[in-house]
Design a protein around this motif. Structure first.
Motif, PDB file in Angstrom:
ATOM      1  N   ALA A 153      -7.393 -21.893  -4.003  1.00 34.22           N
ATOM      2  CA  ALA A 153      -6.595 -23.037  -4.438  1.00 34.22           C
ATOM      3  C   ALA A 153      -7.456 -24.040  -5.185  1.00 34.22           C
ATOM      4  N   LEU A 154      -6.963 -24.471  -6.333  1.00 30.82           N
ATOM      5  CA  LEU A 154      -7.579 -25.592  -7.031  1.00 30.82           C
ATOM      6  C   LEU A 154      -7.266 -26.880  -6.282  1.00 30.82           C
ATOM      7  N   CYS A 155      -6.046 -27.015  -5.812  1.00 36.66           N
ATOM      8  CA  CYS A 155      -5.634 -28.146  -4.992  1.00 36.66           C
ATOM      9  C   CYS A 155      -4.466 -27.708  -4.118  1.00 36.66           C
ATOM     10  N   ARG A 156      -4.254 -28.433  -3.038  1.00 34.06           N
ATOM     11  CA  ARG A 156      -3.243 -28.070  -2.052  1.00 34.06           C
ATOM     12  C   ARG A 156      -2.224 -29.193  -1.869  1.00 34.06           C
ATOM     13  N   ARG A 157      -1.061 -28.791  -1.410  1.00 37.51           N
ATOM     14  CA  ARG A 157      -0.021 -29.747  -1.044  1.00 37.51           C
ATOM     15  C   ARG A 157      -0.587 -30.717  -0.014  1.00 37.51           C
TER      16      ARG A 157
END
Length: 237
Positions: free
Chosen positions: A52-56
């Motif tokens: 993941a580059l970024c997560r929720r």
């Protein structure tokens, strides 16, 4: 596995950050001193396939640009079910909505293959937005185009057949504003297309074969070549 800082120096496997900036719709219109500051304040990260580059839930700290690779924008429920909202191919800029809203991220950005992504700090993004009218105009157009495409996706999953859903996922990678870096030969696997289509791999593969038989694409080793982009687009009108 989290995103890790990119190795310093040039890489033959990926285009450059400068190439991404120069080919974008907003960067060349900036004055030279502004371009220099933007370039100096940006950095790059490598994102491994499946990472993941970024997560929720993450606090938004950057605006992103895809230098190379392919990522998906998705939401995953607590029981593991996932909905793919779209693909992010080379040339794509994304993440502006969350920065403008100033709230935690509401979706995950996950790499479908090894990818390299440019990161613009929030402070640089806000400085450009408040001082550069052309950049602000770009963001307005970007958000409008993305919303239009998202509404089309919502309709597609309720109204279109399987073949048309796959056609839409492929045609979406050629959106002239959201994905300006696409080539007729897409180095995407059938599994990646299934991810972007929101379909099982088996249903996606069957649809691809039918689209190939219709003369709209060729299934090749290491990817797919779109031979009739307008034909694909007509399938989803």
């Amino acid at each position: 596995m989290p995103a890790k800082p990119a190795n310093p120096g040039p890489s033959a496997a990926f285009p450059s950050l400068q190439g991404l900036l120069d080919s974008s719709a907003w960067f060349p219109a900036l004055d030279a001193p502004v371009r220099e500051r933007v370039h100096e304040e940006m950095r790059e990260v490598d994102v491994a396939s499946g990472a993941a580059l970024c997560r929720r839930g993450d606090t938004p700290l950057h605006w992103y640009g895809t230098i190379a690779g392919l990522l998906k924008w998705c939401v995953t429920s607590a029981d593991g079910r996932s909905v793919t909202l779209g693909g992010l191919s080379a040339g794509s800029w994304f993440g502006e909505g969350t920065l403008l809203r100033g709230v935690p991220r509401t979706a995950d950005i996950v790499a479908l293959r090894p990818s390299r992504v440019a990161l613009m700090p929030l402070e640089t993004f806000e400085w450009l937005r408040t001082t550069q009218r052309g950049f602000d105009d770009f963001l307005l157009r970007q958000i409008n185009e993305r919303m239009h495409w998202f509404l089309g996706n919502f309709s597609a999953h309720h109204l279109l057949d399987t073949d048309s859903q796959v056609a839409r996922a492929l045609a979406g990678l050629f959106h002239e504003w959201l994905h300006p870096g696409s080539d007729p030969h897409l180095q995407v696997s059938q599994e990646e297309i299934a991810n972007l289509s929101g379909l099982s791999r088996q249903r996606c593969n069957a649809a691809l074969r039918r689209l190939a038989a219709a003369g709209l694409l060729r299934i090749e080793y290491g990817g797919i070549t779109v031979t009739d982009l307008e034909g694909l687009r007509r399938r989803i009108e």
